[in-house]
Design a protein around this motif. Structure first.
Motif, mmCIF file in Angstrom:
data_model
loop_
_atom_site.group_PDB
_atom_site.id
_atom_site.type_symbol
_atom_site.label_atom_id
_atom_site.label_comp_id
_atom_site.label_asym_id
_atom_site.label_seq_id
_atom_site.Cartn_x
_atom_site.Cartn_y
_atom_site.Cartn_z
ATOM 1 N N UNK A 266 0.800 -1.264 -0.018
ATOM 2 C CA UNK A 266 0.071 0.058 -0.022
ATOM 3 C C UNK A 266 0.861 1.202 0.076
ATOM 4 N N UNK A 267 0.314 2.215 -0.826
ATOM 5 C CA UNK A 267 1.097 3.474 -0.822
ATOM 6 C C UNK A 267 0.182 4.760 -1.237
ATOM 7 N N UNK A 268 0.735 5.678 -1.105
ATOM 8 C CA UNK A 268 -0.225 6.958 -1.624
ATOM 9 C C UNK A 268 0.420 7.725 -2.683
ATOM 10 N N UNK A 269 1.520 7.125 -3.352
ATOM 11 C CA UNK A 269 2.090 7.807 -4.516
ATOM 12 C C UNK A 269 1.576 7.784 -5.888
ATOM 13 N N UNK A 270 1.771 8.819 -6.562
ATOM 14 C CA UNK A 270 1.254 8.742 -7.767
ATOM 15 C C UNK A 270 1.800 7.715 -8.766
ATOM 16 N N UNK A 271 1.062 6.947 -9.616
ATOM 17 C CA UNK A 271 1.546 6.122 -10.384
ATOM 18 C C UNK A 271 2.702 6.703 -11.615
ATOM 19 N N UNK A 279 21.042 0.129 -5.390
ATOM 20 C CA UNK A 279 20.995 -0.975 -5.907
ATOM 21 C C UNK A 279 19.676 -1.500 -6.354
ATOM 22 N N UNK A 280 18.460 -0.619 -6.013
ATOM 23 C CA UNK A 280 17.225 -1.083 -6.501
ATOM 24 C C UNK A 280 16.467 0.204 -7.186
ATOM 25 N N UNK A 281 15.829 -0.264 -8.010
ATOM 26 C CA UNK A 281 14.705 0.917 -8.877
ATOM 27 C C UNK A 281 13.375 0.354 -8.793
ATOM 28 N N UNK A 282 12.396 0.992 -8.298
ATOM 29 C CA UNK A 282 10.973 0.382 -8.255
ATOM 30 C C UNK A 282 10.054 1.485 -8.706
ATOM 31 N N UNK A 283 8.983 1.265 -9.274
ATOM 32 C CA UNK A 283 7.980 2.223 -9.881
ATOM 33 C C UNK A 283 6.580 2.029 -9.045
ATOM 34 N N UNK A 284 6.081 2.934 -8.762
ATOM 35 C CA UNK A 284 4.657 2.999 -8.144
ATOM 36 C C UNK A 284 3.638 2.776 -9.034
ATOM 37 N N UNK A 285 2.815 1.718 -8.600
ATOM 38 C CA UNK A 285 1.614 1.352 -9.631
ATOM 39 C C UNK A 285 0.335 1.225 -8.632
ATOM 40 N N UNK A 286 -0.921 1.200 -9.221
ATOM 41 C CA UNK A 286 -1.935 0.790 -8.339
ATOM 42 C C UNK A 286 -1.671 -0.478 -7.514
ATOM 43 N N UNK A 287 -1.683 -0.546 -6.453
ATOM 44 C CA UNK A 287 -1.625 -1.873 -5.466
ATOM 45 C C UNK A 287 -0.192 -2.045 -5.067
ATOM 46 N N UNK A 288 0.725 -1.396 -5.656
ATOM 47 C CA UNK A 288 2.050 -1.699 -5.209
ATOM 48 C C UNK A 288 3.192 -1.124 -6.103
ATOM 49 N N UNK A 289 4.384 -1.808 -6.295
ATOM 50 C CA UNK A 289 5.484 -1.351 -7.117
ATOM 51 C C UNK A 289 5.946 -2.622 -8.104
#
Length: 321
Positions: A266-271, A279-289
């Motif tokens: 869960x998060x409140x970030x814009x998709x 070491x990591x790169x993740x992208x916010x989407x609906x329901x997670x990353x």
């Protein structure tokens, strides 16, 4: 067809172009079937030097000493005459072009096609990709006699297989290639024994197409739910590959994504919001990353994300679009 004890003496013409088709041709020869000729695509320029490249099927056929035809026009009198001269009584098609009636009607025992789906679902050019993109958990291969429409003929054999939750299109391609080779030989054995039982394709269901994939099809829509985005990435990996635009401060970079993993959180970030460390790169989407694992920057080779981040700075305000 009714069963008989007398086996037919088959003379086979095999039609195909990519690596996917080679396994079927090889399996026919390994089982001592008589292949009198191979039809494949003309040599095409490829690579930086634009040198003419032979198809995978042509390379294998020449290794085995098989006659090869490479028509540019399947309706040309010269090709029809050359094909007829092979005196085949069965034609097998795997990952080739749509055949004109004059060609598929030519052999006495018909022309059958191997399709990489459980027909009638996923008729079209890219059944493996679309099955994964759509989140299917099962697919398979089907042999059918060709008729005047695309992938609609009466079915001979069908064999199913599960799709694992993290399987890529490339991995499924290789499994279906070998499964398909087995089903081709099983189909030929039935035709040889005059023991085929045909099944009409059902039409009383909602059909999912497998139309050709273009560059725009491959662009990631980060507004979609987590598993839709993840399925999109793995359904296009390693080819033709999902891509996105990384907006990094004032620079827009096209990024190809070969490997990723879904993270339910869960998060409140814009998709499309990018979160990165060393070491990591993740992208916010609906329901997670979506956690990126393997990517390619313009002009670079495919690399693990840790290697990319060693020499590439992702700004705090970066996002994907």
């Amino acid at each position: 067809m009714s069963a008989t004890t007398e086996k037919r003496d088959l003379r086979i013409v095999f039609m195909g172009t990519p690596e996917f088709a080679v396994a079927g041709l090889a399996h026919l020869l390994e089982n001592n079937y008589t292949v009198v000729g191979v039809v494949t695509a003309p040599d095409r320029p490829a690579g930086r030097g634009r040198k003419l490249q032979e198809s995978a099927v042509k390379k294998y056929a020449l290794e085995k000493g098989l006659p090869v035809l490479q028509p540019t026009n399947l309706k040309s009198e010269a090709f029809i005459a050359s094909l007829a001269a092979l005196e085949a009584n069965l034609q097998i098609v795997v990952a080739f072009r749509m055949l004109p009636k004059v060609v598929w009607q030519m052999p006495k025992f018909g022309t059958f096609n191997l399709h990489a789906s459980l027909l009638p679902q996923y008729r079209g050019a890219a059944p493996i990709n679309w099955a994964i993109i759509n989140g299917e958990t099962k697919t398979g291969v089907t042999t059918f006699f060709i008729d005047e429409k695309i992938d609609t003929g009466q079915m001979i054999l069908q064999k199913a297989t599960e799709i694992s939750p993290n399987e890529t299109a490339g991995q499924l391609h290789d499994r279906l290639m070998h499964l398909g080779a087995e089903v081709i030989v099983q189909t030929v054995a039935l035709i040889e024994d005059n023991a085929v039982t045909l099944t009409k394709q059902p039409e009383d269901q909602t059909l999912k197409p497998a139309h050709k994939i273009y560059r725009e099809t491959c662009k990631i829509d980060w507004s979609k739910p987590l598993h839709n985005v993840y399925n999109h990435i793995r359904g296009l990996s390693p080819y033709p590959t999902a891509w996105t635009t990384l907006t990094n401060t004032k620079e827009d970079i096209t990024l190809k994504i070969y490997g990723a993993e879904p993270m339910v959180e869960a998060h409140q970030l814009r998709f499309g919001t990018v979160i990165a460390d060393k070491q990591h790169l993740k992208v916010a989407v609906k329901d997670g990353y979506i956690n990126l694992l393997e990517v390619q920057l313009p002009g670079k080779r495919k690399m693990a994300i840790k290697e990319v981040l060693n020499g590439f700075s992702v700004e705090k305000e970066a996002y994907m679009r």
